[in-house]
Design a protein around this motif. Sequence first.
Motif, PDB file in Angstrom:
ATOM      1  N   SER A  17      20.957  17.517  22.988  1.00 51.73           N
ATOM      2  CA  SER A  17      22.389  17.207  23.009  1.00 51.73           C
ATOM      3  C   SER A  17      22.788  16.404  21.783  1.00 51.73           C
ATOM      4  O   SER A  17      21.973  15.656  21.227  1.00 51.73           O
ATOM      5  CB  SER A  17      22.740  16.401  24.268  1.00 51.73           C
ATOM      6  OG  SER A  17      22.465  17.120  25.444  1.00 51.73           O
ATOM      7  N   LEU A  18      24.037  16.588  21.387  1.00 48.95           N
ATOM      8  CA  LEU A  18      24.654  15.776  20.348  1.00 48.95           C
ATOM      9  C   LEU A  18      26.098  15.526  20.741  1.00 48.95           C
ATOM     10  O   LEU A  18      26.705  16.327  21.466  1.00 48.95           O
ATOM     11  CB  LEU A  18      24.620  16.483  18.990  1.00 48.95           C
ATOM     12  CG  LEU A  18      23.330  16.449  18.172  1.00 48.95           C
ATOM     13  CD1 LEU A  18      23.500  17.305  16.913  1.00 48.95           C
ATOM     14  CD2 LEU A  18      22.949  15.033  17.797  1.00 48.95           C
ATOM     15  N   ARG A  19      26.640  14.441  20.199  1.00 44.61           N
ATOM     16  CA  ARG A  19      28.034  14.098  20.470  1.00 44.61           C
ATOM     17  C   ARG A  19      28.730  13.882  19.140  1.00 44.61           C
ATOM     18  O   ARG A  19      28.297  13.062  18.328  1.00 44.61           O
ATOM     19  CB  ARG A  19      28.089  12.828  21.319  1.00 44.61           C
ATOM     20  CG  ARG A  19      29.461  12.419  21.802  1.00 44.61           C
ATOM     21  CD  ARG A  19      29.324  11.150  22.648  1.00 44.61           C
ATOM     22  NE  ARG A  19      30.577  10.650  23.142  1.00 44.61           N
ATOM     23  CZ  ARG A  19      31.109  11.004  24.309  1.00 44.61           C
ATOM     24  NH1 ARG A  19      30.482  11.863  25.081  1.00 44.61           N
ATOM     25  NH2 ARG A  19      32.259  10.489  24.706  1.00 44.61           N
ATOM     26  N   LEU A  20      29.794  14.634  18.919  1.00 38.55           N
ATOM     27  CA  LEU A  20      30.606  14.502  17.710  1.00 38.55           C
ATOM     28  C   LEU A  20      31.896  13.766  18.047  1.00 38.55           C
ATOM     29  O   LEU A  20      32.490  13.995  19.102  1.00 38.55           O
ATOM     30  CB  LEU A  20      30.952  15.867  17.128  1.00 38.55           C
ATOM     31  CG  LEU A  20      29.799  16.816  16.821  1.00 38.55           C
ATOM     32  CD1 LEU A  20      30.345  18.106  16.201  1.00 38.55           C
ATOM     33  CD2 LEU A  20      28.778  16.173  15.905  1.00 38.55           C
ATOM     34  N   SER A  21      32.310  12.909  17.137  1.00 32.64           N
ATOM     35  CA  SER A  21      33.569  12.188  17.298  1.00 32.64           C
ATOM     36  C   SER A  21      34.415  12.352  16.044  1.00 32.64           C
ATOM     37  O   SER A  21      33.891  12.521  14.942  1.00 32.64           O
ATOM     38  CB  SER A  21      33.313  10.707  17.554  1.00 32.64           C
ATOM     39  OG  SER A  21      32.631  10.506  18.769  1.00 32.64           O
ATOM     40  N   CYS A  22      35.714  12.292  16.249  1.00 32.79           N
ATOM     41  CA  CYS A  22      36.648  12.422  15.133  1.00 32.79           C
ATOM     42  C   CYS A  22      37.819  11.476  15.387  1.00 32.79           C
ATOM     43  O   CYS A  22      38.402  11.481  16.480  1.00 32.79           O
ATOM     44  CB  CYS A  22      37.148  13.852  15.015  1.00 32.79           C
ATOM     45  SG  CYS A  22      38.476  14.098  13.811  1.00 32.79           S
ATOM     46  N   ALA A  23      38.152  10.698  14.372  1.00 33.66           N
ATOM     47  CA  ALA A  23      39.273   9.765  14.481  1.00 33.66           C
ATOM     48  C   ALA A  23      40.332  10.117  13.441  1.00 33.66           C
ATOM     49  O   ALA A  23      40.008  10.268  12.256  1.00 33.66           O
ATOM     50  CB  ALA A  23      38.795   8.337  14.282  1.00 33.66           C
ATOM     51  N   ALA A  24      41.556  10.244  13.888  1.00 33.15           N
ATOM     52  CA  ALA A  24      42.681  10.506  12.989  1.00 33.15           C
ATOM     53  C   ALA A  24      43.406   9.205  12.687  1.00 33.15           C
ATOM     54  O   ALA A  24      43.631   8.386  13.585  1.00 33.15           O
ATOM     55  CB  ALA A  24      43.642  11.500  13.631  1.00 33.15           C
ATOM     56  N   SER A  25      43.756   9.037  11.430  1.00 27.86           N
ATOM     57  CA  SER A  25      44.476   7.827  11.034  1.00 27.86           C
ATOM     58  C   SER A  25      45.466   8.155   9.934  1.00 27.86           C
ATOM     59  O   SER A  25      45.389   9.197   9.296  1.00 27.86           O
ATOM     60  CB  SER A  25      43.488   6.757  10.553  1.00 27.86           C
ATOM     61  OG  SER A  25      42.794   7.204   9.405  1.00 27.86           O
ATOM     62  N   GLY A  26      46.399   7.218   9.719  1.00 21.57           N
ATOM     63  CA  GLY A  26      47.380   7.407   8.663  1.00 21.57           C
ATOM     64  C   GLY A  26      48.782   7.574   9.220  1.00 21.57           C
ATOM     65  O   GLY A  26      49.128   7.015  10.249  1.00 21.57           O
ATOM     66  N   SER A  27      49.563   8.388   8.527  1.00 17.70           N
ATOM     67  CA  SER A  27      50.968   8.584   8.880  1.00 17.70           C
ATOM     68  C   SER A  27      51.095   9.595  10.021  1.00 17.70           C
ATOM     69  O   SER A  27      51.297  10.783   9.803  1.00 17.70           O
ATOM     70  CB  SER A  27      51.744   9.076   7.651  1.00 17.70           C
ATOM     71  OG  SER A  27      53.103   9.272   7.970  1.00 17.70           O
ATOM     72  N   ILE A  28      50.961   9.087  11.244  1.00 24.78           N
ATOM     73  CA  ILE A  28      50.961   9.951  12.429  1.00 24.78           C
ATOM     74  C   ILE A  28      52.074   9.538  13.361  1.00 24.78           C
ATOM     75  O   ILE A  28      52.114   8.379  13.798  1.00 24.78           O
ATOM     76  CB  ILE A  28      49.608   9.871  13.158  1.00 24.78           C
ATOM     77  CG1 ILE A  28      48.484  10.375  12.255  1.00 24.78           C
ATOM     78  CG2 ILE A  28      49.668  10.675  14.456  1.00 24.78           C
ATOM     79  CD1 ILE A  28      47.097  10.133  12.814  1.00 24.78           C
TER      80      ILE A  28
END
Length: 122
Positions: A17-28
């Motif tokens: 198993s693996l776990r991927l994460s993604c974080a969005a930042s900026g002008s949202i």
Amino acid sequence: QVQLVESGGGLVQAGGSLRLSCAASGSIFSINVMGWYRQAPGKQRELVATVNSVGTISYSDSVKGRFAISRDNANNTVTLQMNSLKAEDTAVYYCNAIIQTMRFSNRQYQYWGQGTQVTVSS
């Protein structure tokens, strides 16, 4: 400007198993859809899973029952839990988001992360 930053790729044995994460930042202002795509060597980029702002989820047939996508709207993050990994899951995984950047304009833009390598050894 908007940035998508991924983490969590790596090397794992088949069945692991693996776990991927993604974080969005900026002008949202708001994020419509967040998801994951992947691209294996010599192949086109393909959809893995998406989740929209109300929690509707879609998976590709190849990962159904093995992968789970989740989203944290408060923190603008999306996670992909990958179980029962197979050699054919080896690819660069990209985070993707459809984002409205301004409050008084409903125009939306597509953004991509830089990609994270997932390698499954058989």
